[in-house]
Scaffold this motif. Structure first.
Motif, PDB file in Angstrom:
ATOM      1  N   ALA A 175     -16.295  20.352  10.304  1.00  0.00           N
ATOM      2  CA  ALA A 175     -17.469  21.172   9.960  1.00  0.00           C
ATOM      3  C   ALA A 175     -18.765  20.510  10.430  1.00  0.00           C
ATOM      4  N   CYS A 176     -18.793  19.196  10.444  1.00  0.00           N
ATOM      5  CA  CYS A 176     -19.983  18.443  10.894  1.00  0.00           C
ATOM      6  C   CYS A 176     -20.154  18.474  12.400  1.00  0.00           C
ATOM      7  N   GLY A 177     -19.174  18.984  13.094  1.00  0.00           N
ATOM      8  CA  GLY A 177     -19.313  19.071  14.550  1.00  0.00           C
ATOM      9  C   GLY A 177     -18.636  17.966  15.328  1.00  0.00           C
ATOM     10  N   ALA A 178     -17.693  17.249  14.681  1.00  0.00           N
ATOM     11  CA  ALA A 178     -16.971  16.201  15.413  1.00  0.00           C
ATOM     12  C   ALA A 178     -16.292  16.808  16.643  1.00  0.00           C
ATOM     13  N   LEU A 190     -20.024  10.574   7.190  1.00  0.00           N
ATOM     14  CA  LEU A 190     -20.045  11.763   8.050  1.00  0.00           C
ATOM     15  C   LEU A 190     -21.411  12.040   8.643  1.00  0.00           C
ATOM     16  N   SER A 191     -22.439  11.443   8.052  1.00  0.00           N
ATOM     17  CA  SER A 191     -23.765  11.642   8.655  1.00  0.00           C
ATOM     18  C   SER A 191     -23.803  11.024  10.049  1.00  0.00           C
ATOM     19  N   ALA A 192     -22.840  10.128  10.313  1.00  0.00           N
ATOM     20  CA  ALA A 192     -22.772   9.520  11.653  1.00  0.00           C
ATOM     21  C   ALA A 192     -22.619  10.587  12.746  1.00  0.00           C
ATOM     22  N   ARG A 249     -25.081  12.273  17.446  1.00  0.00           N
ATOM     23  CA  ARG A 249     -25.320  13.394  18.365  1.00  0.00           C
ATOM     24  C   ARG A 249     -26.779  13.427  18.805  1.00  0.00           C
ATOM     25  N   GLU A 250     -27.660  13.114  17.860  1.00  0.00           N
ATOM     26  CA  GLU A 250     -29.094  13.150  18.153  1.00  0.00           C
ATOM     27  C   GLU A 250     -29.499  12.044  19.128  1.00  0.00           C
TER      28      GLU A 250
END
Ligand code: PEP
Ligand code: MN
Length: 255
Positions: A209-212, A172-174, A179-180
């Motif tokens: 929650a991670c913004g996908a 999920l850190s992907a 995004r960055e």
């Protein structure tokens, strides 16, 4: 980045749901699942017509007939569809029929296929390879863009690790990391990562929650009879429940 595919806005704060079976199996199967996922709020139908199977003896998909059944499902439900291309030889037919062309994990670095699909200038969803870095995923997206694709969706679908309790390990850190580095929308596919239905909802909610920007979820009306990936398929009612919860999580975590 925000763009439109078949009248649906992708990225830029929109949350997109792609749902459907791993493989198109029959007219009855795809029509009933398409109707169910549409009622549950899906924006796009998914379904494989040409399947990249590990074993050559497993169901390989209905091929062209599968694409025609997806068209029929689109006609009946109004849902545009995503389907995976596995050969350069099919480029023209996919260009005519599919709304979004999927490049699967196994073909993420098939550079000739990437070039050919890019030249079609159709929307593309590209999945992260089983052991690809994010830098490599972005370079593959660059192949698509360099040959002409303008609407590209990145999709995290889990990577291979030493952990055997899930099919892959969802990274999920992907989502924030991509995004960055990129303006492209980032989707998450918790179904292929988990490989088991009981983990799909928690992973999907975490991805939201991670913004996908969207989720790709496998749904089957009779998972126990599925010809491909039944173990990870949600039943339509479980998908409907997840769709509502994921949208609320996405909203609550909006920056
Ligand atoms: C699929 O979406 O059906 C599929 C084969 O996925 P992946 O390429 O992520 O394994
Ligand atoms: Mn599948």
């Amino acid at each position: 980045m925000i763009f439109e595919i078949a009248g649906r806005k992708i990225g830029g704060g929109n949350f997109t749901l792609i749902a459907g079976p791993c493989a198109v199996e029959s007219e009855g199967q795809i029509l009933s699942i398409a109707q169910a996922v549409k009622s549950a709020g899906a924006d796009f139908l998914r379904g494989g017509a040409f399947k990249p199977r590990t074993s050559p003896y497993d169901f390989q998909g209905l091929g062209l007939e599968g694409l025609e059944l997806l068209e029929l499902a689109r006609e009946k439900t109004g849902l545009p569809f995503v389907t995976e291309i596995i050969s350069e030889a099919h480029a023209d037919i996919f260009a005519q029929k599919a709304d979004i062309i999927q490049i699967g994990a196994r073909n993420m670095q098939n550079f000739a296929l990437l070039r050919q699909v890019g030249e079609l200038n159709k929307p593309v969803l590209i999945k992260r390879g089983l052991s690809a870095t994010l830098g490599e995923l972005l370079m593959s997206a660059e192949y698509l863009a360099a040959s002409g694709a303008e609407k590209i969706i990145l999709c995290e679908r889990g990577i291979r690790t030493f952990e055997p309790s899930t099919r892959s390990t969802l990274d999920l850190s992907a989502v924030p990391a991509l995004r960055e580095k990129s303006r492209l929308p980032v989707f998450v596919d918790p179904s292929h990562a988990a490989g088991r239905a009981d983990l799909v909802a928690p992973l999907a909610l975490a991805a939201a929650a991670c913004g996908a920007d969207g989720l790709l979820i496998e749904v089957h009306d009779r998972p126990e009879c599925a010809l491909c990936d039944g173990a990870q398929a949600l039943k339509p009612d479980a998908f409907a429940d997840l769709a509502g919860r994921a949208a609320r999580v996405r909203e609550a975590c909006r920056g």
